[in-house]
Design an enzyme around this catalytic site. Structure first.
Site, mmCIF file in Angstrom:
data_model
loop_
_atom_site.group_PDB
_atom_site.id
_atom_site.type_symbol
_atom_site.label_atom_id
_atom_site.label_comp_id
_atom_site.label_asym_id
_atom_site.label_seq_id
_atom_site.Cartn_x
_atom_site.Cartn_y
_atom_site.Cartn_z
ATOM 1 N N THR B 237 0.881 -1.257 0.055
ATOM 2 C CA THR B 237 -0.043 -0.061 -0.075
ATOM 3 C C THR B 237 0.775 1.113 -0.049
ATOM 4 O OG1 THR B 237 -1.823 -1.343 1.103
ATOM 5 C CG2 THR B 237 -1.849 1.128 1.111
ATOM 6 N N CYS B 324 26.770 6.122 6.589
ATOM 7 C CA CYS B 324 26.953 4.815 6.925
ATOM 8 C C CYS B 324 28.504 4.660 7.458
ATOM 9 C CB CYS B 324 26.741 3.829 5.630
ATOM 10 S SG CYS B 324 25.082 4.171 4.929
#
Lengths: 89, 399
Positions: B237, B324
């Site tokens: 969705t 990161c």
């Protein structure tokens, strides 16, 4: 199952790698845009289409011409009939 | 205390107009786009409007845009989707060494899945040589992925030239456009790419929304299977408010881009000039062919993390390499690929600017930065140099 070769299509929908129910939604969407007598080619690797597409044709009154097999997907051919008007599902 | 947010490649504040258009889809227009009643229809129409807005930003057809949850998902989708869709034609992929982790780790996943991956070297500015791309292609090659610009060093890659080579060899080309979309003009047709990744929060849209441009006729295997969302190419969705926000942010970016670029470039150039006056500091990435809001450096004899902390205590918010890498406290593979010695790569720092920054911010920074560097060097055991022998003894002269 009806196997055919060399069918000339007016339009092609490539839905290889798309799963159920994209084969039916695409079929419905594409056929709406065609005139009676025109041929739609659907490329799919979804095995369920073997049963679903001929059934869909029977239900909607369109002609299931047959299918051809490529190396790793099927090619289904459907001719729009005058039973279904352009833009009508 | 003044706050100078200089970390716009990490993320950006939401544009106020973007928040306004998103709000109804959190409240009264909460429908599922697949539902057939009015609530569903309005959500569906909002998504299609956003698709057109995002397509407009990169000169694509709306149907070529597939919404994702992030730029990282778009990158994963591109690499895995093309590799698996074309694996019967060959199992060789090419990526550059200056890619984001979402590309490099997807490439490693492909290696575990039986693919061979070539990691393209770069020059001292982090630029891929198109000739090296050409030489790396073999009859098994099905995919090339090169970032349009690295968020760590800001260098803009020669995507058009690489696209020409990819086309000649019938290899699918993906470019990671997360750092570029909304920051420099992007025209996917002129670039000649088959796939292009984007992330909304890089151009003042919301987090949790990204997109992958998939050129018409490109066969791609889905990353997420399930329902018929995004034409069966990406199930789940839809995050309607975020997609609506991405669309609005794209529309605003398309209008404001020339002004944003000029504003950021002016500030960025002043920042670079001031930083390079500090001894033993080097610019990383290309001096000219770089993102207009981006500056990146290595500072000798101190660690980037220490600089970040001390600058943040002064209200100056920046990054040390990629988010990161900085969290993992390891040398950035991107900097190492430029030939930066690993000890020096620890002194990496990135300042990326945005529409909310002003010349007053830069002037404040110019006052504070040299003091921070001096203080840290005074405390550093390497303050008089890297010492004798070892890798760290080399002085970087690349930037």
């Amino acid at each position: 199952m009806r196997f055919v070769h060399g069918v000339k299509a007016d339009i092609t929908a490539d839905i290889v790698y798309m799963m159920c129910p994209m084969h039916l939604l695409k079929l419905d969407e594409m056929i709406k845009g065609l005139d009676a007598g025109q041929v739609l080619e659907i490329l799919t690797d979804y095995d369920g289409a073997l049963e679903d597409i001929p059934q869909w044709c029977k239900r909607t009154g369109n002609e299931f011409i047959g299918l051809d097999e490529d190396e790793d997907y099927y090619k289904f051919y459907v001719r729009k009939t005058d039973k279904q008007q352009k833009g009508e599902s | 205390m003044r706050r100078c947010y200089f970390d716009h490649v990490a993320t950006n504040p939401l544009h106020p107009e973007v928040l306004d258009v998103m709000m109804p889809y959190f409240k009264e227009d909460f429908g599922n786009p697949l539902s057939i009643y009015d609530l569903g229809t309005s959500a569906r129409e909002a998504i299609e409007k956003a698709r057109g807005q995002v397509a407009g930003l990169i000169n694509a057809k709306p149907q070529a845009i597939v919404f994702t949850s992030s730029g990282a998902e778009a990158n994963n989708f591109a690499l895995r989707g093309i590799a698996f869709a074309r694996q019967n034609q060959g199992k060789h992929a090419i990526v550059s060494k200056v890619e984001h982790h979402s590309i490099l780790n997807s490439a490693r996943f492909l290696e575990k899945s039986g693919f061979v991956v070539t990691y393209l070297p770069v020059d001292k500015h982090g630029i891929v040589d198109p000739d090296t791309v050409k030489k790396s292609i073999n009859k098994e090659t099905v995919l090339i992925s090169v970032t349009h610009a690295s968020s760590e060093i800001g260098s803009i890659e020669p995507i058009r030239e690489i696209a020409q080579i990819a086309k000649e060899h019938r290899v699918t080309l993906h470019a990671d456009g997360v750092a570029t979309t909304g920051n420099i003009p992007v025209d996917v047709k002129k670039l000649g790419v088959d796939l292009y990744s984007m992330a909304a929060h890089q151009f003042y849209g919301p987090k949790g929304a990204g997109a992958l441009y998939v050129k018409e006729g490109t066969r791609i295997a889905p990353l997420i299977y399930g329902g018929i969302q995004e034409g069966g190419r990406r199930a789940g969705t839809e995050n309607v408010p975020a997609i609506v926000g991405m669309g609005k942010a794209a529309e605003i970016a398309a209008q404001e881009l020339p002004g944003r670029m000029e504003h950021c470039r002016k500030l960025r150039d002043a920042l670079i000039d001031s930083v390079l006056k500090v001894p033993n500091v080097h610019l990383t990435g290309h001096p000219e062919k770089r993102l207009p809001h981006h500056s990146s450096f290595v500072v000798e004899f101190i660690e980037g993390e220490a600089m970040l902390l001390m600058l943040s205590m002064k209200g100056i918010l920046s990054a040390s390499g990629s988010a990161c890498s900085s969290r993992a406290l390891k040398s950035s593979p991107v900097l190492l690929s430029l030939g930066v010695p690993s000890a020096l790569a620890q002194g990496s720092i990135v300042f990326s600017l945005g529409t909310d920054n002003s010349m007053e911010d830069i002037n404040y920074f110019i006052e504070e930065f040299p003091q921070v560097v001096k203080k840290l060097r005074d405390m550093s055991p390497f303050s008089s140099g890297w010492g004798q022998g070892g890798e760290g003894d080399k002085c970087y002269t690349g930037g």
